[in-house]
Motif scaffolding. Structure first.
Motif, mmCIF file in Angstrom:
data_model
loop_
_atom_site.group_PDB
_atom_site.id
_atom_site.type_symbol
_atom_site.label_atom_id
_atom_site.label_comp_id
_atom_site.label_asym_id
_atom_site.label_seq_id
_atom_site.Cartn_x
_atom_site.Cartn_y
_atom_site.Cartn_z
ATOM 1 N N GLY A 17 5.210 2.567 1.672
ATOM 2 C CA GLY A 17 4.660 1.129 1.256
ATOM 3 C C GLY A 17 4.003 0.064 2.315
ATOM 4 N N HIS A 37 8.507 -8.164 1.092
ATOM 5 C CA HIS A 37 7.734 -7.768 0.111
ATOM 6 C C HIS A 37 6.810 -6.747 0.531
ATOM 7 C CE1 HIS A 37 8.488 -11.768 -2.108
ATOM 8 N NE2 HIS A 37 8.881 -12.010 -0.918
ATOM 9 N N CYS A 40 4.178 -1.256 -2.970
ATOM 10 C CA CYS A 40 4.638 0.169 -3.253
ATOM 11 C C CYS A 40 3.885 0.922 -4.465
ATOM 12 C CB CYS A 40 5.948 0.130 -3.782
ATOM 13 S SG CYS A 40 7.310 -0.191 -2.526
ATOM 14 N N GLY A 41 3.599 2.225 -4.595
ATOM 15 C CA GLY A 41 3.291 2.634 -5.573
ATOM 16 C C GLY A 41 2.204 4.032 -5.220
ATOM 17 N N THR A 44 -1.143 2.570 -2.137
ATOM 18 C CA THR A 44 -0.933 1.164 -1.356
ATOM 19 C C THR A 44 -1.708 0.263 -0.715
ATOM 20 O OG1 THR A 44 -0.559 2.641 0.682
ATOM 21 C CG2 THR A 44 1.537 2.292 -0.556
ATOM 22 N N GLU A 51 2.370 -1.981 -6.668
ATOM 23 C CA GLU A 51 3.289 -2.899 -7.386
ATOM 24 C C GLU A 51 4.027 -3.586 -6.253
ATOM 25 O OE1 GLU A 51 7.519 -3.001 -9.695
ATOM 26 O OE2 GLU A 51 5.728 -2.069 -10.910
ATOM 27 N N ILE A 52 4.090 -4.993 -6.056
ATOM 28 C CA ILE A 52 4.801 -5.567 -5.050
ATOM 29 C C ILE A 52 5.960 -5.897 -5.334
ATOM 30 C CG2 ILE A 52 4.956 -7.670 -3.339
ATOM 31 C CD1 ILE A 52 1.939 -8.029 -3.802
ATOM 32 N N THR A 53 6.900 -5.337 -4.247
ATOM 33 C CA THR A 53 8.538 -5.531 -4.727
ATOM 34 C C THR A 53 9.185 -6.087 -3.412
ATOM 35 O OG1 THR A 53 8.486 -3.574 -6.137
ATOM 36 C CG2 THR A 53 10.641 -4.190 -5.498
ATOM 37 N N ALA A 54 9.981 -6.928 -3.950
ATOM 38 C CA ALA A 54 10.796 -7.834 -2.666
ATOM 39 C C ALA A 54 12.275 -6.945 -2.524
ATOM 40 C CB ALA A 54 11.008 -9.213 -2.955
ATOM 41 N N PHE A 55 12.330 -6.851 -1.084
ATOM 42 C CA PHE A 55 13.747 -6.196 -0.745
ATOM 43 C C PHE A 55 14.471 -7.448 0.313
ATOM 44 C CE2 PHE A 55 11.115 -2.789 -1.691
ATOM 45 C CZ PHE A 55 11.759 -1.957 -2.591
#
Length: 67
Positions: A17, A37, A40-41, A44, A51-55
């Protein structure tokens, strides 16, 4: 420590990502958590439904590495 523009890889899955944003979110009892943020997917660069994912930063530092 992750920075915007870093290309990362999750060590357990090999998924990759791109770090696109770092934000600090204020929580209850004056506790703040930094979120990283990640785009991912399958693509990239964002062209094919990434898709943006926050960790939470602390969690991401344990499960991913900068490549």
């Amino acid at each position: 420590m992750f920075n915007i523009g870093d290309y990362i890889q999750f060590t357990s899955t090999g998924c990759r990502g791109l770090v696109v944003k770092i934000a600090r979110h204020e929580g209850s009892r004056a506790r703040a958590t930094e979120f990283v943020h990640v785009l991912c997917g399958p693509d990239t660069d964002g062209e094919r439904n990434g898709e943006i994912t926050a960790f939470p930063r602390l969690h991401l530092e344990m499960v991913a590495e900068i490549i």
